[in-house]
Design an enzyme around this catalytic site. Structure first.
Site, PDB file in Angstrom:
ATOM      1  N   ASP A  81       5.724  -4.672   6.391  1.00  0.00           N
ATOM      2  CA  ASP A  81       4.829  -4.091   7.464  1.00  0.00           C
ATOM      3  C   ASP A  81       3.363  -4.851   7.262  1.00  0.00           C
ATOM      4  O   ASP A  81       3.246  -5.388   6.357  1.00  0.00           O
ATOM      5  CB  ASP A  81       4.460  -2.569   6.980  1.00  0.00           C
ATOM      6  CG  ASP A  81       4.021  -2.053   5.681  1.00  0.00           C
ATOM      7  OD1 ASP A  81       4.692  -2.905   4.637  1.00  0.00           O
ATOM      8  OD2 ASP A  81       3.051  -1.509   5.411  1.00  0.00           O
ATOM      9  N   GLU A 139       4.649   0.104   3.635  1.00  0.00           N
ATOM     10  CA  GLU A 139       4.036   0.077   2.233  1.00  0.00           C
ATOM     11  C   GLU A 139       2.553   0.170   1.938  1.00  0.00           C
ATOM     12  O   GLU A 139       2.068   0.848   1.000  1.00  0.00           O
ATOM     13  CB  GLU A 139       4.152  -1.519   1.430  1.00  0.00           C
ATOM     14  CG  GLU A 139       4.126  -1.595  -0.125  1.00  0.00           C
ATOM     15  CD  GLU A 139       2.729  -1.649  -0.301  1.00  0.00           C
ATOM     16  OE1 GLU A 139       2.269  -0.949  -1.428  1.00  0.00           O
ATOM     17  OE2 GLU A 139       1.712  -2.108   0.252  1.00  0.00           O
ATOM     18  N   GLU A 140       1.936  -0.109   3.097  1.00  0.00           N
ATOM     19  CA  GLU A 140       0.674   0.187   3.134  1.00  0.00           C
ATOM     20  C   GLU A 140      -0.015   1.538   3.392  1.00  0.00           C
ATOM     21  O   GLU A 140      -0.465   1.681   4.673  1.00  0.00           O
ATOM     22  CB  GLU A 140       0.250  -1.056   4.379  1.00  0.00           C
ATOM     23  CG  GLU A 140       0.384  -2.373   4.226  1.00  0.00           C
ATOM     24  CD  GLU A 140      -0.542  -3.015   3.141  1.00  0.00           C
ATOM     25  OE1 GLU A 140      -1.392  -2.471   2.322  1.00  0.00           O
ATOM     26  OE2 GLU A 140      -0.425  -4.412   2.750  1.00  0.00           O
ATOM     27  N   ARG A 177       3.659  -8.973 -16.761  1.00  0.00           N
ATOM     28  CA  ARG A 177       3.503  -8.333 -17.827  1.00  0.00           C
ATOM     29  C   ARG A 177       4.426  -6.973 -17.889  1.00  0.00           C
ATOM     30  O   ARG A 177       4.431  -6.293 -17.066  1.00  0.00           O
ATOM     31  CB  ARG A 177       2.064  -8.046 -18.426  1.00  0.00           C
ATOM     32  CG  ARG A 177       1.450  -6.910 -17.598  1.00  0.00           C
ATOM     33  CD  ARG A 177       0.010  -6.562 -18.082  1.00  0.00           C
ATOM     34  NE  ARG A 177      -0.564  -5.636 -17.771  1.00  0.00           N
ATOM     35  CZ  ARG A 177      -1.622  -4.868 -18.007  1.00  0.00           C
ATOM     36  NH1 ARG A 177      -2.221  -5.402 -18.953  1.00  0.00           N
ATOM     37  NH2 ARG A 177      -1.985  -3.898 -17.516  1.00  0.00           N
ATOM     38  N   HIS A 363      -5.776  -8.659   2.483  1.00  0.00           N
ATOM     39  CA  HIS A 363      -6.361  -7.651   3.370  1.00  0.00           C
ATOM     40  C   HIS A 363      -7.714  -8.076   3.859  1.00  0.00           C
ATOM     41  O   HIS A 363      -8.480  -7.272   4.592  1.00  0.00           O
ATOM     42  CB  HIS A 363      -6.655  -6.302   2.650  1.00  0.00           C
ATOM     43  CG  HIS A 363      -5.772  -5.446   2.352  1.00  0.00           C
ATOM     44  ND1 HIS A 363      -5.257  -4.041   2.218  1.00  0.00           N
ATOM     45  CD2 HIS A 363      -4.222  -5.802   2.033  1.00  0.00           C
ATOM     46  CE1 HIS A 363      -4.236  -3.783   1.722  1.00  0.00           C
ATOM     47  NE2 HIS A 363      -3.369  -4.660   1.661  1.00  0.00           N
TER      48      HIS A 363
HETATM   49 NI    NI Z   1       0.910  -5.950  -0.334  1.00  0.00          NI
END
Ligand code: NI
Length: 407
Positions: A81, A139-140, A177, A363
């Site tokens: 997305d 996802e956003e 990590r 973003h």
């Molecule tokens: Ni992202």
């Protein structure tokens, strides 16, 4: 000079990888509403002869590649997305959709996982077990991962891997990590109700602007005084609304904010301190308060063994470029997969080389990547798959004979 060890199969697809990313970049789609993107993904995966499912998690796509011998099941995930941002950069592959752009790099994630699937589909006979490709919507902010999981995308999966192009690190670096790598990202709303009155006669009122100011100051002590200074956490008040006129004491105030933490215990501690501070303000000022606390994405927490596997695979591609990531307090819904199965989420450095590091953040409206990073991601994933699934050989005729005769 950056030295990259890109696998020949990936190099051979360089042009198609970049073309796919640019095509997706020009046609961004939001949240769950991804007809073109998911359609393109499903079509390309079907052409490879994989078992493809569409409409997973509303509009996601999954594809299964079965090797020639039994073995583990590994899931690889990409998000598809874009964001509601008007693109301001001036590339020739700029977004063609008004007010929507791929400003986080998910176009690149989708292109990289497609290339990985294409390369692996040709190697099917030498693979053990199963590789499952997850192309996820939303996802956003909407947590598409949860819907994918509810639709069974993790069924039988032993471990999962995902990556993010990362403009905070240059090409040739991979950040990974064990333990937390991205934060929990929660939302809170506080409402105060007091007693209004004339601005010239505060006696007898309960002034919610004074209470709101006190609250904003008080929450600053949560991170500075309650959280272990070696841990990472943020409490931000983002909006304050109170009052209507300069000479009227406001009887109501509403504040919203976000809480970020790398551990579940700190997240709970902050939540509890917010409640305690509000209880204190009620006593001090005679105000009434409510707290709405909305749990967002949980912390993204990598498991040790899977992190080791990623580190080894990444070393084969970027050598000494593997190290601690540039950490952020952003959230990622990959966290939901990691709550269910072991796995690792890692960052692939993609900062545009011609601009100062950090000047093209995720973003932002001029977001772009160093497209050479598109070759790094698949190379790492292929090494990972090789480590987990490699070594299967279809028995040759002579071997078959020997086995048969030995009985
Ligand atoms: Ni992202």
């Amino acid at each position: 000079m950056v030295t990259l060890y890109i696998l020949p199969d990936v190099n051979a697809r360089r042009e198609s990888l970049i073309a796919t990313r640019r095509d997706l970049h020009q046609h961004p789609e939001l949240a769950f509403d991804l007809p073109r993107t998911a359609g393109l993904v499903a079509e390309r995966l079907t052409a490879l002869g994989l078992e493809v499912k569409t409409g997973v998690g509303k509009s996601g796509v999954t594809a299964t590649l079965r090797g020639s011998a039994p073995g583990p099941v590994t899931a690889l995930r990409a998000d598809m997305d874009a964001l509601p941002i008007q693109e301001t950069g001036d590339t020739h592959y700029k977004s063609t959709v008004e007010g929507v752009m791929h400003a986080c790099g998910h176009d690149g994630h989708t292109a990289m996982l497609l290339a990985t699937a294409e390369i692996l589909a040709e190697k099917r006979s030498s693979l053990r077990g199963e590789v499952r490709f997850l192309f996820q919507p939303a996802e956003e902010g909407d947590g598409g991962a949860r819907y994918m999981i509810a639709d069974g995308c993790l069924k039988g999966v032993d471990r999962i891997f995902g990556l993010h192009l990362w403009n905070y690190q240059p090409l040739g670096e991979v950040g990974v990590r064990p333990g937390p790598i991205l934060a929990a990202a929660d939302i809170f709303t506080v409402r105060f109700r007091g007693v209004g009155g004339h601005g010239a006669a505060p006696q007898g009122t309960v002034d919610t602007t004074v209470v709101a100011a006190e609250f904003i100051q008080a929450v600053q002590t949560i991170v500075s005084r309650n959280i272990n200074p070696l841990d990472n956490a943020v409490v931000t008040v983002g909006t304050v609304r109170a009052g209507h006129s300069f000479n009227i004491i406001a009887d109501q105030a509403t504040l919203t904010g976000t809480v970020r933490a790398y551990t579940e215990s700190n997240r709970q501690l902050i939540k509890q301190r917010l409640r305690e501070l509000l209880a204190g303000l009620e006593k001090m000022y005679g105000v009434r308060s409510t707290l709405e606390y909305e749990d967002g994405y949980p912390p993204t927490v990598n498991t040790a063994e899977e992190t080791r596997l990623v580190t080894e695979a990444a070393r084969k591609v970027v050598g000494t470029g593997v190290g601690d990531p540039y950490l952020s307090m952003g959230g990622e819904d990959f966290a939901y997969y990691l709550q269910k199965v072991p796995g690792c989420f890692f960052f692939v450095g993609s900062a545009p080389a011609d601009r100062p590091l950090g000047s093209v953040p995720h973003h932002c409206s001029h977001f772009d990547i160093d497209e050479r990073a598109l070759l790094v991601g698949p190379s790492i994933l292929l090494h990972l798959v090789d480590a987990l699934h490699g070594g299967a050989k279809t028995p040759s005729k002579t071997e078959k004979k020997t086995t048969g005769g030995g009985k």
